[in-house]
Design a protein around this motif. Structure first.
Motif, PDB file in Angstrom:
ATOM      1  N   GLY A 153       0.737  -1.262  -0.086  1.00 56.32           N
ATOM      2  CA  GLY A 153       0.285  -0.046  -0.159  1.00 56.32           C
ATOM      3  C   GLY A 153       0.862   1.504  -0.003  1.00 56.32           C
ATOM      4  N   ALA A 154       0.349   2.219  -0.301  1.00 57.89           N
ATOM      5  CA  ALA A 154       1.024   3.060  -0.062  1.00 57.89           C
ATOM      6  C   ALA A 154       0.137   4.609  -0.113  1.00 57.89           C
ATOM      7  CB  ALA A 154       1.509   4.012  -2.108  1.00 57.89           C
ATOM      8  N   PRO A 155       0.360   4.969   1.298  1.00 58.57           N
ATOM      9  CA  PRO A 155      -1.229   6.288   1.890  1.00 58.57           C
ATOM     10  C   PRO A 155       0.152   6.626   1.986  1.00 58.57           C
ATOM     11  CG  PRO A 155       0.721   4.529   3.927  1.00 58.57           C
ATOM     12  CD  PRO A 155       1.398   4.120   2.237  1.00 58.57           C
ATOM     13  N   PRO A 156      -1.291   7.968   2.056  1.00 58.47           N
ATOM     14  CA  PRO A 156      -0.570   9.438   1.613  1.00 58.47           C
ATOM     15  C   PRO A 156       1.249   9.532   2.931  1.00 58.47           C
ATOM     16  CG  PRO A 156      -3.181   9.448   2.454  1.00 58.47           C
ATOM     17  CD  PRO A 156      -2.678   8.135   2.712  1.00 58.47           C
ATOM     18  N   GLY A 157       2.042  10.266   2.569  1.00 56.67           N
ATOM     19  CA  GLY A 157       3.042  10.704   3.106  1.00 56.67           C
ATOM     20  C   GLY A 157       3.056  11.646   3.474  1.00 56.67           C
ATOM     21  N   PRO A 158       3.502  12.375   4.321  1.00 50.79           N
ATOM     22  CA  PRO A 158       5.661  11.546   4.477  1.00 50.79           C
ATOM     23  C   PRO A 158       5.028  10.843   5.387  1.00 50.79           C
ATOM     24  CG  PRO A 158       5.126  13.523   5.776  1.00 50.79           C
ATOM     25  CD  PRO A 158       4.021  14.308   5.222  1.00 50.79           C
ATOM     26  N   TYR A 159       6.349   9.662   4.942  1.00 57.88           N
ATOM     27  CA  TYR A 159       6.529   8.757   6.054  1.00 57.88           C
ATOM     28  C   TYR A 159       7.860   8.333   7.339  1.00 57.88           C
ATOM     29  CZ  TYR A 159       4.360   6.434   1.923  1.00 57.88           C
ATOM     30  OH  TYR A 159       3.274   5.925   0.582  1.00 57.88           O
ATOM     31  N   PRO A 160       7.964   8.705   8.295  1.00 57.33           N
ATOM     32  CA  PRO A 160       8.125   8.542   9.003  1.00 57.33           C
ATOM     33  C   PRO A 160       9.510   7.584   8.880  1.00 57.33           C
ATOM     34  CG  PRO A 160       6.823   8.315  10.382  1.00 57.33           C
ATOM     35  CD  PRO A 160       6.490   8.234   9.378  1.00 57.33           C
ATOM     36  N   LEU A 161      11.018   7.143   8.644  1.00 58.99           N
ATOM     37  CA  LEU A 161      11.652   6.135   9.324  1.00 58.99           C
ATOM     38  C   LEU A 161      10.449   4.736  10.163  1.00 58.99           C
ATOM     39  CD1 LEU A 161      13.875   4.893   7.594  1.00 58.99           C
ATOM     40  CD2 LEU A 161      15.216   5.321   9.376  1.00 58.99           C
ATOM     41  N   ASP A 162      11.081   5.206  11.648  1.00 60.52           N
ATOM     42  CA  ASP A 162      10.066   4.878  12.435  1.00 60.52           C
ATOM     43  C   ASP A 162       8.839   3.634  11.644  1.00 60.52           C
ATOM     44  OD1 ASP A 162      11.159   5.228  14.273  1.00 60.52           O
ATOM     45  OD2 ASP A 162      10.442   6.516  15.861  1.00 60.52           O
ATOM     46  N   ALA A 163       8.069   4.501  10.880  1.00 58.89           N
ATOM     47  CA  ALA A 163       6.919   3.874  10.234  1.00 58.89           C
ATOM     48  C   ALA A 163       7.616   2.462   9.791  1.00 58.89           C
ATOM     49  CB  ALA A 163       5.986   4.201   9.582  1.00 58.89           C
ATOM     50  N   HIS A 164       8.385   2.794   8.145  1.00 54.39           N
ATOM     51  CA  HIS A 164       8.889   1.988   7.773  1.00 54.39           C
ATOM     52  C   HIS A 164       9.845   0.931   8.463  1.00 54.39           C
ATOM     53  CE1 HIS A 164       8.703   3.326   3.805  1.00 54.39           C
ATOM     54  NE2 HIS A 164       9.452   4.205   4.001  1.00 54.39           N
ATOM     55  N   THR A 165      10.423   1.325   9.436  1.00 55.29           N
ATOM     56  CA  THR A 165      10.713   0.154  10.347  1.00 55.29           C
ATOM     57  C   THR A 165      10.086  -0.210  11.045  1.00 55.29           C
ATOM     58  OG1 THR A 165      12.983   1.491  10.861  1.00 55.29           O
ATOM     59  CG2 THR A 165      12.434  -0.374  12.413  1.00 55.29           C
ATOM     60  N   GLY A 166       8.575   0.025  11.946  1.00 55.79           N
ATOM     61  CA  GLY A 166       7.349  -0.666  12.386  1.00 55.79           C
ATOM     62  C   GLY A 166       7.012  -1.593  11.643  1.00 55.79           C
ATOM     63  N   ASP A 167       7.107  -1.740  10.248  1.00 52.11           N
ATOM     64  CA  ASP A 167       6.301  -1.671   9.006  1.00 52.11           C
ATOM     65  C   ASP A 167       7.056  -3.685   9.291  1.00 52.11           C
ATOM     66  OD1 ASP A 167       4.307  -0.337   8.604  1.00 52.11           O
ATOM     67  OD2 ASP A 167       5.115   0.141   7.180  1.00 52.11           O
ATOM     68  N   LEU A 168       8.021  -3.699   9.194  1.00 50.24           N
ATOM     69  CA  LEU A 168       9.043  -4.509   8.782  1.00 50.24           C
ATOM     70  C   LEU A 168       9.056  -5.425  10.476  1.00 50.24           C
ATOM     71  CD1 LEU A 168      10.664  -6.638   7.460  1.00 50.24           C
ATOM     72  CD2 LEU A 168      12.113  -5.446   8.081  1.00 50.24           C
ATOM     73  N   ILE A 169       9.389  -4.650  12.000  1.00 49.56           N
ATOM     74  CA  ILE A 169       9.064  -5.289  13.051  1.00 49.56           C
ATOM     75  C   ILE A 169       7.660  -6.145  12.547  1.00 49.56           C
ATOM     76  CG2 ILE A 169       8.840  -5.360  15.126  1.00 49.56           C
ATOM     77  CD1 ILE A 169      11.024  -3.130  15.000  1.00 49.56           C
ATOM     78  N   GLY A 170       6.376  -5.369  12.406  1.00 48.24           N
ATOM     79  CA  GLY A 170       5.288  -6.114  12.504  1.00 48.24           C
ATOM     80  C   GLY A 170       5.256  -7.309  11.575  1.00 48.24           C
ATOM     81  N   LEU A 171       5.923  -7.090  10.443  1.00 50.75           N
ATOM     82  CA  LEU A 171       5.905  -8.737   9.431  1.00 50.75           C
ATOM     83  C   LEU A 171       6.772  -8.942  10.336  1.00 50.75           C
ATOM     84  CD1 LEU A 171       4.671  -9.639   6.456  1.00 50.75           C
ATOM     85  CD2 LEU A 171       6.746  -8.802   6.351  1.00 50.75           C
ATOM     86  N   LEU A 172       7.700  -9.031  10.681  1.00 54.20           N
ATOM     87  CA  LEU A 172       7.975 -10.073  11.322  1.00 54.20           C
ATOM     88  C   LEU A 172       7.429 -10.789  12.393  1.00 54.20           C
ATOM     89  CD1 LEU A 172      12.043  -8.147  11.326  1.00 54.20           C
ATOM     90  CD2 LEU A 172      11.270 -10.327  10.273  1.00 54.20           C
ATOM     91  N   ASP A 173       7.185 -10.387  12.999  1.00 50.91           N
ATOM     92  CA  ASP A 173       6.433 -10.873  14.186  1.00 50.91           C
ATOM     93  C   ASP A 173       5.337 -11.890  13.754  1.00 50.91           C
ATOM     94  OD1 ASP A 173       7.580  -9.173  16.202  1.00 50.91           O
ATOM     95  OD2 ASP A 173       6.228  -7.752  16.509  1.00 50.91           O
ATOM     96  N   GLN A 174       4.062 -10.858  12.876  1.00 49.28           N
ATOM     97  CA  GLN A 174       2.744 -11.712  11.969  1.00 49.28           C
ATOM     98  C   GLN A 174       3.793 -12.952  11.769  1.00 49.28           C
ATOM     99  OE1 GLN A 174      -0.265 -10.647   9.041  1.00 49.28           O
ATOM    100  NE2 GLN A 174      -0.140  -9.311  10.347  1.00 49.28           N
ATOM    101  N   LEU A 175       4.329 -12.772  11.031  1.00 48.53           N
ATOM    102  CA  LEU A 175       5.301 -14.553  10.625  1.00 48.53           C
ATOM    103  C   LEU A 175       5.798 -15.510  11.413  1.00 48.53           C
ATOM    104  CD1 LEU A 175       7.108 -12.783   7.227  1.00 48.53           C
ATOM    105  CD2 LEU A 175       4.457 -14.209   7.591  1.00 48.53           C
ATOM    106  N   GLY A 176       5.811 -14.726  13.011  1.00 47.80           N
ATOM    107  CA  GLY A 176       6.417 -15.334  13.978  1.00 47.80           C
ATOM    108  C   GLY A 176       7.994 -15.814  13.512  1.00 47.80           C
ATOM    109  N   ILE A 177       8.777 -14.603  12.976  1.00 52.65           N
ATOM    110  CA  ILE A 177      10.371 -14.744  12.759  1.00 52.65           C
ATOM    111  C   ILE A 177      11.082 -13.591  14.054  1.00 52.65           C
ATOM    112  CG2 ILE A 177      11.646 -14.334  11.640  1.00 52.65           C
ATOM    113  CD1 ILE A 177       9.746 -13.739   8.806  1.00 52.65           C
ATOM    114  N   GLU A 178      11.209 -14.948  15.057  1.00 62.83           N
ATOM    115  CA  GLU A 178      12.065 -13.831  16.245  1.00 62.83           C
ATOM    116  C   GLU A 178      13.263 -13.451  15.772  1.00 62.83           C
ATOM    117  OE1 GLU A 178      12.014 -11.932  19.775  1.00 62.83           O
ATOM    118  OE2 GLU A 178      10.411 -13.110  18.755  1.00 62.83           O
ATOM    119  N   ARG A 179      14.122 -14.580  15.511  1.00 66.99           N
ATOM    120  CA  ARG A 179      15.901 -14.108  15.071  1.00 66.99           C
ATOM    121  C   ARG A 179      16.125 -14.230  13.841  1.00 66.99           C
ATOM    122  NH1 ARG A 179      18.305 -13.364  19.827  1.00 66.99           N
ATOM    123  NH2 ARG A 179      20.331 -14.164  18.690  1.00 66.99           N
ATOM    124  N   PHE A 180      16.505 -13.118  13.550  1.00 67.48           N
ATOM    125  CA  PHE A 180      17.440 -13.418  11.854  1.00 67.48           C
ATOM    126  C   PHE A 180      18.386 -12.493  11.499  1.00 67.48           C
ATOM    127  CE2 PHE A 180      14.288 -10.200  13.316  1.00 67.48           C
ATOM    128  CZ  PHE A 180      15.018  -8.974  12.800  1.00 67.48           C
TER     129      PHE A 180
END
Length: 264
Positions: free
Chosen positions: A62-89
């Motif tokens: 998805g491409a929501p209206p910006g601007p995006y803080p870097l924390d949003a990008h980082t939080g997206d990735l952490i959220g994806l990892l959590d949802q997939l059950g990936i703890e260490r990588f």
């Protein structure tokens, strides 16, 4: 194709490889999607479980209206990892993906077993430069900057000798949503990770294409020097995107580093 919803954000991702293998996560650059890692993934030959994804505003995410803080990008990735059950990588990030990787490694160091930062820096460019880039794409679309971006992405030899591929990667840039590109430019503009990088204790491989015009080797090396245990290396014959120009050389560096730190 696989999709996940992280809060309000839709992310497109790909998870391939043996279920029992260690997980290796890749974060891509501004104006690209997960396909920049295809040749590297092929070179790793099934040794890892590979997670690639399109960050917000790019590819099929998805491409929501910006601007995006870097924390949003980082939080997206952490959220994806959590949802997939990936703890260490292990984590490999290039350009703004490298900034996401820096921020994640500083925020959750216990989860990152290996870290590779490619063609990135703790701070990239100036606010004036990014504001001008944002204004250009908002006024004229990605076509207004595409030719200049190709000069920064690729080495002179790639531009001269591989024109068909160059046109294909230019198309990838042109298909990036303006909202996503401009929003992520703002994330880079506003991010200064100098203090965060200094807290990353894990031995880190830092890579730069020798012909990189976006994050020149000297800038990348300066970020490597901020790391308590950073190892800096350049790849000859590569610009800002070594996984595209020199995938074999890039993959070799990954494998050598992973063997060194016991991530194999």
């Amino acid at each position: 194709m696989a999709f996940a919803r992280i809060g309000d954000q839709l992310l497109h991702y790909r998870l391939d490889g043996p279920a029992e293998a260690r997980v290796l996560v890749f974060a891509n650059s501004l104006g690209t999607d997960l396909r920049i890692w295809d040749a590297v993934a092929a070179g790793l030959d099934g040794r890892y479980r590979l997670l690639t994804y399109d960050k917000r505003g790019h590819g099929l995410s998805g491409a929501p209206p910006g601007p995006y803080p870097l924390d949003a990008h980082t939080g997206d990735l952490i959220g994806l990892l959590d949802q997939l059950g990936i703890e260490r990588f292990g984590l490999v990030g290039i350009s703004v993906g490298g900034m996401i990787a820096q921020a994640l490694a500083a925020r959750a160091p216990e989860r990152v077993e290996a870290l590779v930062l490619a063609d990135t820096a703790a701070r990239i460019g100036t606010p004036e430069m990014w504001n001008a880039r944002i204004a250009a794409v908002e006024a004229g679309g990605l076509g207004a900057i595409a030719d200049a971006v190709m000069q920064r992405w690729f080495s002179p030899s790639f531009i001269a000798e591989r024109p068909v591929e160059l046109d294909g990667w230019r198309n990838l840039l042109l298909r990036t949503p303006v909202e996503g590109y401009a929003g992520t430019c703002a994330a880079i503009r506003d991010a200064d990770l100098s203090a965060a990088v200094a807290t990353i204790a894990r031995r880190t491989l830092v890579v730069a294409g020798a012909d990189d015009q976006s994050t020149p080797p000297a800038l990348v090396a300066a970020t490597a020097a901020l790391l308590p245990d950073g190892a800096f290396v350049t790849i000859p014959g590569a610009g800002h995107l070594p996984p595209i120009e020199q995938p074999a050389a890039f993959t070799h560096l990954l494998q050598r580093y992973f063997a060194e730190v016991g991530f194999a």
